[in-house]
Motif scaffolding. Structure first.
Motif, PDB file in Angstrom:
ATOM      1  N   VAL A   1       0.838  -1.200   0.000  1.00 17.13           N
ATOM      2  CA  VAL A   1       0.000   0.000   0.000  1.00 17.13           C
ATOM      3  C   VAL A   1       0.872   1.249   0.000  1.00 17.13           C
ATOM      4  CG1 VAL A   1      -1.920  -1.148   1.163  1.00 17.13           C
ATOM      5  CG2 VAL A   1      -0.221   0.048   2.527  1.00 17.13           C
ATOM      6  N   ARG A   2       0.359   2.306  -0.611  1.00 18.61           N
ATOM      7  CA  ARG A   2       1.060   3.592  -0.612  1.00 18.61           C
ATOM      8  C   ARG A   2       0.694   4.426   0.603  1.00 18.61           C
ATOM      9  NH1 ARG A   2      -0.737   5.996  -6.056  1.00 18.61           N
ATOM     10  NH2 ARG A   2      -2.237   4.313  -5.961  1.00 18.61           N
ATOM     11  N   ASN A   3      -0.469   4.156   1.165  1.00 21.29           N
ATOM     12  CA  ASN A   3      -0.933   4.941   2.302  1.00 21.29           C
ATOM     13  C   ASN A   3      -1.423   3.981   3.379  1.00 21.29           C
ATOM     14  OD1 ASN A   3      -2.649   6.437   4.088  1.00 21.29           O
ATOM     15  ND2 ASN A   3      -2.677   8.098   2.586  1.00 21.29           N
ATOM     16  N   LEU A   4      -0.612   3.811   4.408  1.00 23.77           N
ATOM     17  CA  LEU A   4      -0.944   2.850   5.472  1.00 23.77           C
ATOM     18  C   LEU A   4      -2.235   3.239   6.186  1.00 23.77           C
ATOM     19  CD1 LEU A   4       2.674   2.365   6.811  1.00 23.77           C
ATOM     20  CD2 LEU A   4       1.309   0.666   5.598  1.00 23.77           C
ATOM     21  N   ARG A   5      -2.455   4.523   6.378  1.00 24.02           N
ATOM     22  CA  ARG A   5      -3.649   4.982   7.095  1.00 24.02           C
ATOM     23  C   ARG A   5      -4.914   4.629   6.309  1.00 24.02           C
ATOM     24  NH1 ARG A   5      -6.646   9.208   6.486  1.00 24.02           N
ATOM     25  NH2 ARG A   5      -5.166  10.318   5.178  1.00 24.02           N
ATOM     26  N   LYS A   6      -4.920   4.911   5.027  1.00 22.09           N
ATOM     27  CA  LYS A   6      -6.110   4.630   4.205  1.00 22.09           C
ATOM     28  C   LYS A   6      -6.372   3.137   4.070  1.00 22.09           C
ATOM     29  CE  LYS A   6      -6.289   8.751   1.318  1.00 22.09           C
ATOM     30  NZ  LYS A   6      -6.234   9.250  -0.066  1.00 22.09           N
ATOM     31  N   ALA A   7      -5.341   2.334   4.175  1.00 18.49           N
ATOM     32  CA  ALA A   7      -5.486   0.890   3.980  1.00 18.49           C
ATOM     33  C   ALA A   7      -5.663   0.131   5.290  1.00 18.49           C
ATOM     34  CB  ALA A   7      -4.270   0.359   3.234  1.00 18.49           C
ATOM     35  N   TYR A   8      -5.819   0.829   6.384  1.00 20.68           N
ATOM     36  CA  TYR A   8      -5.864   0.170   7.686  1.00 20.68           C
ATOM     37  C   TYR A   8      -6.961  -0.897   7.768  1.00 20.68           C
ATOM     38  CZ  TYR A   8      -5.428  -0.660  12.625  1.00 20.68           C
ATOM     39  OH  TYR A   8      -5.232  -1.277  13.832  1.00 20.68           O
ATOM     40  N   PHE A   9      -8.069  -0.685   7.063  1.00 17.82           N
ATOM     41  CA  PHE A   9      -9.152  -1.670   7.103  1.00 17.82           C
ATOM     42  C   PHE A   9      -8.677  -3.053   6.655  1.00 17.82           C
ATOM     43  CE2 PHE A   9      -9.268  -0.233   2.765  1.00 17.82           C
ATOM     44  CZ  PHE A   9      -9.659  -1.332   2.032  1.00 17.82           C
ATOM     45  N   LEU A  10      -7.663  -3.103   5.784  1.00 19.16           N
ATOM     46  CA  LEU A  10      -7.120  -4.396   5.350  1.00 19.16           C
ATOM     47  C   LEU A  10      -6.431  -5.114   6.503  1.00 19.16           C
ATOM     48  CD1 LEU A  10      -5.624  -3.229   1.942  1.00 19.16           C
ATOM     49  CD2 LEU A  10      -7.680  -4.631   2.266  1.00 19.16           C
ATOM     50  N   LYS A  11      -5.782  -4.344   7.367  1.00 19.69           N
ATOM     51  CA  LYS A  11      -5.149  -4.925   8.548  1.00 19.69           C
ATOM     52  C   LYS A  11      -6.212  -5.514   9.477  1.00 19.69           C
ATOM     53  CE  LYS A  11      -1.847  -3.913  12.142  1.00 19.69           C
ATOM     54  NZ  LYS A  11      -0.419  -3.752  12.035  1.00 19.69           N
ATOM     55  N   GLU A  12      -7.323  -4.819   9.596  1.00 21.37           N
ATOM     56  CA  GLU A  12      -8.426  -5.328  10.422  1.00 21.37           C
ATOM     57  C   GLU A  12      -8.963  -6.650   9.881  1.00 21.37           C
ATOM     58  OE1 GLU A  12     -11.079  -1.991  10.370  1.00 21.37           O
ATOM     59  OE2 GLU A  12     -10.092  -1.026  12.067  1.00 21.37           O
ATOM     60  N   TRP A  13      -8.787  -6.897   8.591  1.00 24.16           N
ATOM     61  CA  TRP A  13      -9.223  -8.145   7.971  1.00 24.16           C
ATOM     62  C   TRP A  13      -8.151  -9.222   8.042  1.00 24.16           C
ATOM     63  CZ3 TRP A  13     -11.615  -5.971   2.813  1.00 24.16           C
ATOM     64  CH2 TRP A  13     -12.781  -5.277   3.123  1.00 24.16           C
ATOM     65  N   GLY A  14      -7.008  -8.909   8.667  1.00 26.22           N
ATOM     66  CA  GLY A  14      -5.973  -9.909   8.886  1.00 26.22           C
ATOM     67  C   GLY A  14      -4.757  -9.819   7.984  1.00 26.22           C
ATOM     68  N   ALA A  15      -4.704  -8.834   7.109  1.00 25.79           N
ATOM     69  CA  ALA A  15      -3.559  -8.700   6.207  1.00 25.79           C
ATOM     70  C   ALA A  15      -2.433  -7.934   6.890  1.00 25.79           C
ATOM     71  CB  ALA A  15      -3.976  -7.964   4.939  1.00 25.79           C
ATOM     72  N   GLU A  16      -1.221  -8.236   6.475  1.00 23.13           N
ATOM     73  CA  GLU A  16      -0.056  -7.448   6.896  1.00 23.13           C
ATOM     74  C   GLU A  16       0.108  -6.323   5.881  1.00 23.13           C
ATOM     75  OE1 GLU A  16       4.814  -7.823   7.096  1.00 23.13           O
ATOM     76  OE2 GLU A  16       3.613  -9.642   6.847  1.00 23.13           O
ATOM     77  N   LEU A  17       0.204  -5.091   6.344  1.00 20.83           N
ATOM     78  CA  LEU A  17       0.392  -3.958   5.451  1.00 20.83           C
ATOM     79  C   LEU A  17       1.873  -3.650   5.330  1.00 20.83           C
ATOM     80  CD1 LEU A  17      -2.438  -1.533   6.670  1.00 20.83           C
ATOM     81  CD2 LEU A  17      -2.534  -3.335   4.934  1.00 20.83           C
ATOM     82  N   VAL A  18       2.342  -3.475   4.095  1.00 20.26           N
ATOM     83  CA  VAL A  18       3.726  -3.103   3.849  1.00 20.26           C
ATOM     84  C   VAL A  18       3.722  -1.897   2.916  1.00 20.26           C
ATOM     85  CG1 VAL A  18       4.739  -5.366   4.283  1.00 20.26           C
ATOM     86  CG2 VAL A  18       3.951  -4.815   1.995  1.00 20.26           C
ATOM     87  N   TYR A  19       4.569  -0.924   3.234  1.00 27.59           N
ATOM     88  CA  TYR A  19       4.646   0.265   2.393  1.00 27.59           C
ATOM     89  C   TYR A  19       5.439  -0.033   1.134  1.00 27.59           C
ATOM     90  CZ  TYR A  19       5.968   4.576   0.260  1.00 27.59           C
ATOM     91  OH  TYR A  19       6.173   5.539  -0.674  1.00 27.59           O
ATOM     92  N   GLY A  20       4.913   0.430   0.038  1.00 30.16           N
ATOM     93  CA  GLY A  20       5.613   0.357  -1.229  1.00 30.16           C
ATOM     94  C   GLY A  20       4.881   1.223  -2.230  1.00 30.16           C
ATOM     95  N   ASP A  21       5.551   1.542  -3.296  1.00 32.93           N
ATOM     96  CA  ASP A  21       4.951   2.408  -4.299  1.00 32.93           C
ATOM     97  C   ASP A  21       5.476   1.963  -5.661  1.00 32.93           C
ATOM     98  OD1 ASP A  21       4.248   4.536  -6.032  1.00 32.93           O
ATOM     99  OD2 ASP A  21       4.320   5.967  -4.373  1.00 32.93           O
ATOM    100  N   LEU A  22       4.579   1.607  -6.547  1.00 38.49           N
ATOM    101  CA  LEU A  22       4.995   1.141  -7.864  1.00 38.49           C
ATOM    102  C   LEU A  22       5.762   2.212  -8.632  1.00 38.49           C
ATOM    103  CD1 LEU A  22       1.857  -0.863  -9.073  1.00 38.49           C
ATOM    104  CD2 LEU A  22       3.927  -1.721  -7.993  1.00 38.49           C
ATOM    105  N   THR A  23       5.572   3.465  -8.285  1.00 35.08           N
ATOM    106  CA  THR A  23       6.296   4.528  -8.973  1.00 35.08           C
ATOM    107  C   THR A  23       7.678   4.769  -8.365  1.00 35.08           C
ATOM    108  OG1 THR A  23       5.390   6.334  -7.627  1.00 35.08           O
ATOM    109  CG2 THR A  23       4.123   5.669  -9.577  1.00 35.08           C
TER     110      THR A  23
END
Length: 154
Positions: A8-30
């Motif tokens: 994810v590019r924005n950990l805050r915006k993607a936090y709901f994925l963590k609530e679903w059990g995913a590990e969030l890692v910062y990265g940016d395709l650009t």
């Protein structure tokens, strides 16, 4: 089951994925240098990334150049499967910018040597709420096709 990492590019915006059990890692395709480290211990990539109208970059930077960098990183990391979503009969719609980018990436992926699966979808809406519902409610313009045939969207 499998452990799931979400790039994810924005950990805050993607936090709901963590609530679903995913590990969030910062990265940016650009920013290709953010990609190799996150692929450690990853066996498969399910590519669900795309540029959005609110992004500071254009679609080509994410949907072609950035995804090419992801394919390259997948090759170096020895990824066992790269899953990509494209458009059914896309070759008939090369003039649609996003479809053209998807076709170019398909070719790049096929030539990369990375094991892959491509799903050819009948059509899809990215950001149904942000790109269609909100603009309609705010009486802003939206882009729709001129086709009169039924199309399934996912």
């Amino acid at each position: 089951g499998y452990s799931v990492k979400c790039l994810v590019r924005n950990l805050r915006k993607a936090y709901f994925l963590k609530e679903w059990g995913a590990e969030l890692v910062y990265g940016d395709l650009t920013i290709p240098e953010t990609l190799p480290v996150i692929l450690k211990d990853v066996t498969a990539i399910i590519d669900a990334s795309t540029a959005r109208p609110t992004d500071p970059y254009n679609a080509k930077e994410v949907d072609l150049t950035g995804k090419m960098a992801l394919v390259d990183a997948a090759q170096v990391a020895g990824i066992e499967r790269f899953i990509f979503f494209s458009v059914l009969n896309g070759e008939n719609y090369k003039n649609v910018p996003l479809v053209g980018l998807k076709l170019q990436l398909e070719s790049y992926l096929k030539e990369s040597g990375v094991p892959y699966t491509i799903f050819y979808l009948g059509g899809f809406f990215q950001g149904l709420i942000s790109q269609y519902a909100i603009p309609i409610l705010e009486k802003q313009s939206i882009w729709v096709t001129g086709e009169s045939t039924n199309i399934n969207y996912i």
